[in-house]
Design a protein around this motif. Structure first.
Motif, PDB file in Angstrom:
ATOM      1  N   THR A   1      44.771  29.072  22.944  1.00  0.00           N
ATOM      2  CA  THR A   1      45.949  29.801  23.393  1.00  0.00           C
ATOM      3  C   THR A   1      45.446  30.902  24.309  1.00  0.00           C
ATOM      4  O   THR A   1      44.921  31.924  23.856  1.00  0.00           O
ATOM      5  CB  THR A   1      46.720  30.399  22.198  1.00  0.00           C
ATOM      6  OG1 THR A   1      47.115  29.342  21.320  1.00  0.00           O
ATOM      7  CG2 THR A   1      47.953  31.138  22.681  1.00  0.00           C
ATOM      8  N   LEU A   2      45.564  30.685  25.603  1.00  0.00           N
ATOM      9  CA  LEU A   2      44.961  31.583  26.588  1.00  0.00           C
ATOM     10  C   LEU A   2      45.813  32.825  26.810  1.00  0.00           C
ATOM     11  O   LEU A   2      47.014  32.844  26.508  1.00  0.00           O
ATOM     12  CB  LEU A   2      44.769  30.840  27.914  1.00  0.00           C
ATOM     13  CG  LEU A   2      43.804  29.651  27.900  1.00  0.00           C
ATOM     14  CD1 LEU A   2      43.665  29.079  29.301  1.00  0.00           C
ATOM     15  CD2 LEU A   2      42.441  30.047  27.346  1.00  0.00           C
ATOM     16  N   PRO A   3      45.206  33.894  27.348  1.00  0.00           N
ATOM     17  CA  PRO A   3      45.965  35.110  27.652  1.00  0.00           C
ATOM     18  C   PRO A   3      47.048  34.831  28.691  1.00  0.00           C
ATOM     19  O   PRO A   3      46.952  33.875  29.472  1.00  0.00           O
ATOM     20  CB  PRO A   3      44.904  36.059  28.221  1.00  0.00           C
ATOM     21  CG  PRO A   3      43.597  35.500  27.773  1.00  0.00           C
ATOM     22  CD  PRO A   3      43.778  34.025  27.679  1.00  0.00           C
ATOM     23  N   PRO A   4      48.082  35.668  28.716  1.00  0.00           N
ATOM     24  CA  PRO A   4      49.120  35.489  29.743  1.00  0.00           C
ATOM     25  C   PRO A   4      48.576  35.771  31.143  1.00  0.00           C
ATOM     26  O   PRO A   4      47.545  36.423  31.307  1.00  0.00           O
ATOM     27  CB  PRO A   4      50.187  36.511  29.336  1.00  0.00           C
ATOM     28  CG  PRO A   4      49.470  37.512  28.485  1.00  0.00           C
ATOM     29  CD  PRO A   4      48.366  36.773  27.798  1.00  0.00           C
ATOM     30  N   ILE A   5      49.296  35.283  32.127  1.00  0.00           N
ATOM     31  CA  ILE A   5      48.900  35.471  33.524  1.00  0.00           C
ATOM     32  C   ILE A   5      49.439  36.799  34.029  1.00  0.00           C
ATOM     33  O   ILE A   5      50.617  37.132  33.851  1.00  0.00           O
ATOM     34  CB  ILE A   5      49.418  34.311  34.394  1.00  0.00           C
ATOM     35  CG1 ILE A   5      48.800  32.988  33.921  1.00  0.00           C
ATOM     36  CG2 ILE A   5      49.104  34.554  35.870  1.00  0.00           C
ATOM     37  CD1 ILE A   5      49.341  31.767  34.631  1.00  0.00           C
ATOM     38  N   GLY A   6      48.573  37.580  34.679  1.00  0.00           N
ATOM     39  CA  GLY A   6      48.960  38.882  35.211  1.00  0.00           C
ATOM     40  C   GLY A   6      49.564  38.778  36.599  1.00  0.00           C
ATOM     41  O   GLY A   6      49.659  37.689  37.191  1.00  0.00           O
ATOM     42  N   PRO A   7      49.970  39.920  37.191  1.00  0.00           N
ATOM     43  CA  PRO A   7      50.602  39.930  38.522  1.00  0.00           C
ATOM     44  C   PRO A   7      49.730  39.341  39.619  1.00  0.00           C
ATOM     45  O   PRO A   7      50.245  38.817  40.615  1.00  0.00           O
ATOM     46  CB  PRO A   7      50.855  41.432  38.770  1.00  0.00           C
ATOM     47  CG  PRO A   7      50.882  42.050  37.408  1.00  0.00           C
ATOM     48  CD  PRO A   7      49.917  41.258  36.591  1.00  0.00           C
ATOM     49  N   ASP A   8      48.402  39.419  39.451  1.00  0.00           N
ATOM     50  CA  ASP A   8      47.506  38.912  40.487  1.00  0.00           C
ATOM     51  C   ASP A   8      47.200  37.425  40.314  1.00  0.00           C
ATOM     52  O   ASP A   8      46.388  36.862  41.060  1.00  0.00           O
ATOM     53  CB  ASP A   8      46.190  39.701  40.495  1.00  0.00           C
ATOM     54  CG  ASP A   8      45.430  39.575  39.176  1.00  0.00           C
ATOM     55  OD1 ASP A   8      45.991  39.017  38.198  1.00  0.00           O
ATOM     56  OD2 ASP A   8      44.271  40.034  39.119  1.00  0.00           O
ATOM     57  N   GLY A   9      47.839  36.796  39.336  1.00  0.00           N
ATOM     58  CA  GLY A   9      47.617  35.373  39.105  1.00  0.00           C
ATOM     59  C   GLY A   9      46.466  35.070  38.175  1.00  0.00           C
ATOM     60  O   GLY A   9      46.256  33.914  37.810  1.00  0.00           O
ATOM     61  N   ALA A  10      45.706  36.095  37.788  1.00  0.00           N
ATOM     62  CA  ALA A  10      44.584  35.906  36.868  1.00  0.00           C
ATOM     63  C   ALA A  10      45.044  36.152  35.437  1.00  0.00           C
ATOM     64  O   ALA A  10      46.065  36.794  35.194  1.00  0.00           O
ATOM     65  CB  ALA A  10      43.452  36.867  37.218  1.00  0.00           C
ATOM     66  N   ARG A  11      44.288  35.626  34.493  1.00  0.00           N
ATOM     67  CA  ARG A  11      44.582  35.885  33.080  1.00  0.00           C
ATOM     68  C   ARG A  11      44.248  37.344  32.768  1.00  0.00           C
ATOM     69  O   ARG A  11      43.150  37.814  33.041  1.00  0.00           O
ATOM     70  CB  ARG A  11      43.748  34.958  32.193  1.00  0.00           C
ATOM     71  CG  ARG A  11      44.008  33.479  32.446  1.00  0.00           C
ATOM     72  CD  ARG A  11      45.316  33.030  31.811  1.00  0.00           C
ATOM     73  NE  ARG A  11      45.663  31.673  32.228  1.00  0.00           N
ATOM     74  CZ  ARG A  11      46.578  30.912  31.611  1.00  0.00           C
ATOM     75  NH1 ARG A  11      47.205  31.399  30.555  1.00  0.00           N
ATOM     76  NH2 ARG A  11      46.840  29.705  32.051  1.00  0.00           N
ATOM     77  N   ARG A  12      45.195  38.058  32.213  1.00  0.00           N
ATOM     78  CA  ARG A  12      44.975  39.483  31.975  1.00  0.00           C
ATOM     79  C   ARG A  12      44.319  39.717  30.617  1.00  0.00           C
ATOM     80  O   ARG A  12      44.356  38.861  29.729  1.00  0.00           O
ATOM     81  CB  ARG A  12      46.283  40.251  32.079  1.00  0.00           C
ATOM     82  CG  ARG A  12      47.303  39.942  30.989  1.00  0.00           C
ATOM     83  CD  ARG A  12      48.486  40.896  31.106  1.00  0.00           C
ATOM     84  NE  ARG A  12      49.503  40.637  30.106  1.00  0.00           N
ATOM     85  CZ  ARG A  12      49.436  41.050  28.847  1.00  0.00           C
ATOM     86  NH1 ARG A  12      48.373  41.725  28.426  1.00  0.00           N
ATOM     87  NH2 ARG A  12      50.420  40.781  27.993  1.00  0.00           N
ATOM     88  N   LEU A  13      43.714  40.885  30.448  1.00  0.00           N
ATOM     89  CA  LEU A  13      43.093  41.254  29.180  1.00  0.00           C
ATOM     90  C   LEU A  13      44.177  41.583  28.162  1.00  0.00           C
ATOM     91  O   LEU A  13      45.168  42.248  28.484  1.00  0.00           O
ATOM     92  CB  LEU A  13      42.171  42.454  29.369  1.00  0.00           C
ATOM     93  CG  LEU A  13      40.958  42.244  30.274  1.00  0.00           C
ATOM     94  CD1 LEU A  13      40.160  43.543  30.398  1.00  0.00           C
ATOM     95  CD2 LEU A  13      40.069  41.131  29.739  1.00  0.00           C
ATOM     96  N   GLU A  14      43.992  41.118  26.931  1.00  0.00           N
ATOM     97  CA  GLU A  14      44.954  41.374  25.861  1.00  0.00           C
ATOM     98  C   GLU A  14      44.481  42.544  25.002  1.00  0.00           C
ATOM     99  O   GLU A  14      43.284  42.716  24.752  1.00  0.00           O
ATOM    100  CB  GLU A  14      45.100  40.137  24.976  1.00  0.00           C
ATOM    101  CG  GLU A  14      45.681  38.938  25.714  1.00  0.00           C
ATOM    102  CD  GLU A  14      45.451  37.643  24.974  1.00  0.00           C
ATOM    103  OE1 GLU A  14      46.426  37.087  24.431  1.00  0.00           O
ATOM    104  OE2 GLU A  14      44.292  37.189  24.943  1.00  0.00           O
ATOM    105  N   SER A  15      45.429  43.342  24.533  1.00  0.00           N
ATOM    106  CA  SER A  15      45.102  44.437  23.624  1.00  0.00           C
ATOM    107  C   SER A  15      44.797  43.867  22.239  1.00  0.00           C
ATOM    108  O   SER A  15      45.102  42.701  21.940  1.00  0.00           O
ATOM    109  CB  SER A  15      46.280  45.404  23.526  1.00  0.00           C
ATOM    110  OG  SER A  15      47.373  44.781  22.845  1.00  0.00           O
ATOM    111  N   GLN A  16      44.202  44.697  21.373  1.00  0.00           N
ATOM    112  CA  GLN A  16      43.932  44.231  20.020  1.00  0.00           C
ATOM    113  C   GLN A  16      45.229  43.873  19.291  1.00  0.00           C
ATOM    114  O   GLN A  16      45.274  42.926  18.514  1.00  0.00           O
ATOM    115  CB  GLN A  16      43.173  45.295  19.229  1.00  0.00           C
ATOM    116  CG  GLN A  16      42.751  44.844  17.831  1.00  0.00           C
ATOM    117  CD  GLN A  16      41.826  43.640  17.862  1.00  0.00           C
ATOM    118  OE1 GLN A  16      40.753  43.685  18.435  1.00  0.00           O
ATOM    119  NE2 GLN A  16      42.242  42.538  17.237  1.00  0.00           N
ATOM    120  N   GLY A  17      46.297  44.603  19.567  1.00  0.00           N
ATOM    121  CA  GLY A  17      47.586  44.270  18.965  1.00  0.00           C
ATOM    122  C   GLY A  17      48.087  42.905  19.402  1.00  0.00           C
ATOM    123  O   GLY A  17      48.593  42.124  18.585  1.00  0.00           O
TER     124      GLY A  17
END
Length: 369
Positions: free
Chosen positions: A58-74
């Motif tokens: 289950t990959l991180p969501p995609i950010g505004p720049d089209g890359a997978r963004r870093l997820e917080s610990q929460g």
């Protein structure tokens, strides 16, 4: 060869069925390198020479720049719970369906996980979400790592023996993608290149009949093994070689794997198996089936060399690694499921289950069909 284990005064536990579940999306190692825009040749080599073809994540969501963004610990903890429950639901449904049982037939539930810390644990959440009987006894095994499946199976088997005629269920829930850190270092890249997401459930019982069993169903079901004994070895000098700990630099938990751990595990595999077979009258050559944790290519090769096994002996272990990566505590159950579905076990066959993980620990169990 018949073992010398004396006939017990009470029934031994037996493995009734196994089921597995994974996230819906599977990625090749090449796809993951492209998705995360990895161009460091050392890291690319790590992924592409891992003996892993695909992994469910289950990959991180995609950010505004089209890359997978870093997820917080929460966000990672919410992934751990949400994805974990989805995978557990699938694994439990498949497992209990094989014996015609429902969650309400389960009298004991043990949940294993090392990829997130939550209170209440998965056992309470699964009982609520899946409609288990509210009188179901429960146990959560948290933080033991990749070896924990056999630690928990020991406890579950003991409960089944003490409560004949009742179904005990162990569920390993490992959303490893909820424990990733992306910083471009070799340390985190080793982890990110190796682990996949998956859950596995195993139903255990002692004595007959069990609530969901019938003479007709039992006659059609494949032979199931009894659990004869367990043996373990802890390696204190390597206690820090595998860790899941807080990383101040990233503000989240992070795995650490010592590069030398495959050789440490392999060097202690032989003595652990010797302890398992001690007093049984069995030799290693009498073991027809080997199910070893899919810890990684080097771990598997080290165990194979030290135990003088063939590649065929570990075909299910390497197959699970290739198709799913390292699934932490549930890996050995994915391999056991493949052995069961292969239909090559015969009455009187003996098998060895082996897991290894933080501590450092090697765990084993002896089965007889």
């Amino acid at each position: 060869m018949l073992s010398n284990i004396a006939a017990p005064s009470q029934p031994l536990s037996r493995i009734l069925a196994v089921g597995t579940g994974v996230p819906p999306h599977s990625y090749s190692q090449e796809e993951l390198l492209d998705i995360f825009r990895v161009d460091d040749p050392r890291i690319r080599s790590l992924y592409l020479n891992s003996a892993i073809k695909r992994r469910n994540l289950t990959l991180p969501p995609i950010g505004p720049d089209g890359a997978r963004r870093l997820e917080s610990q929460g966000e990672l903890l919410r992934k751990h719970v949400g994805s974990g429950l989805d995978m557990a639901r699938a694994a439990i449904g498949e497992c209990l369906g094989k014996i015609g049982a429902t969650p309400r037939d389960v009298a004991y539930l043990c949940c294993v996980s090392s990829t997130g810390f939550i209170t209440p644990g998965f056992s309470a959440k699964i009982i609520k979400e899946l409609g288990f009987d509210t009188g179901c006894s429960r146990l959560d095994v948290v933080g033991m790592g990749c070896n924990a499946g056999l630690n928990a199976l020991n406890a579950v088997s003991g409960w089944a023996v003490a409560n004949p005629g009742k179904i005990a269920l162990m569920v390993c829930v490992e959303a490893c993608s909820a424990a990733y850190v992306f910083d471009g270092t070799m340390r985190t890249s080793v982890v990110n290149s190796l682990f996949g997401d998956g859950a596995a459930a195993i139903a255990v019982g002692a004595g007959t009949p069990l609530p969901a069993e019938s003479a007709e169903r039992a006659a059609k079901a494949p032979a199931v093994p009894i659990v004869l004994k367990f043996a373990s070895r802890i390696i204190p000098e390597a206690s820090e070689a595998m860790r899941y700990e807080w990383d101040d630099d990233h503000g989240k938990f992070s795995f650490f794997l010592d590069p030398g751990i495959p050789y440490v595990v392999g060097a202690h595999a032989e003595e652990t198996v010797a302890a398992l077979l001690d007093g049984t009258g069995l030799r290693r050559s009498d073991i027809a089936h080997w199910i070893v944790h899919s810890g990684g290519k080097k771990v598997i090769d080290s165990v194979r060399v030290n135990l003088r096994l063939t590649r065929h002996d570990l075909r299910h272990t390497t197959g699970v690694l290739a198709d799913h990566g390292n699934l932490s505590s549930g890996s050995f159950l994915f391999s056991y499921q493949r052995l069961s579905e292969e239909g090559r076990t015969a009455p009187g066959d003996h098998g060895v289950l082996m897991t290894m993980g933080p501590g450092s620990t090697v765990e084993t169990a002896l089965l007889r069909w």
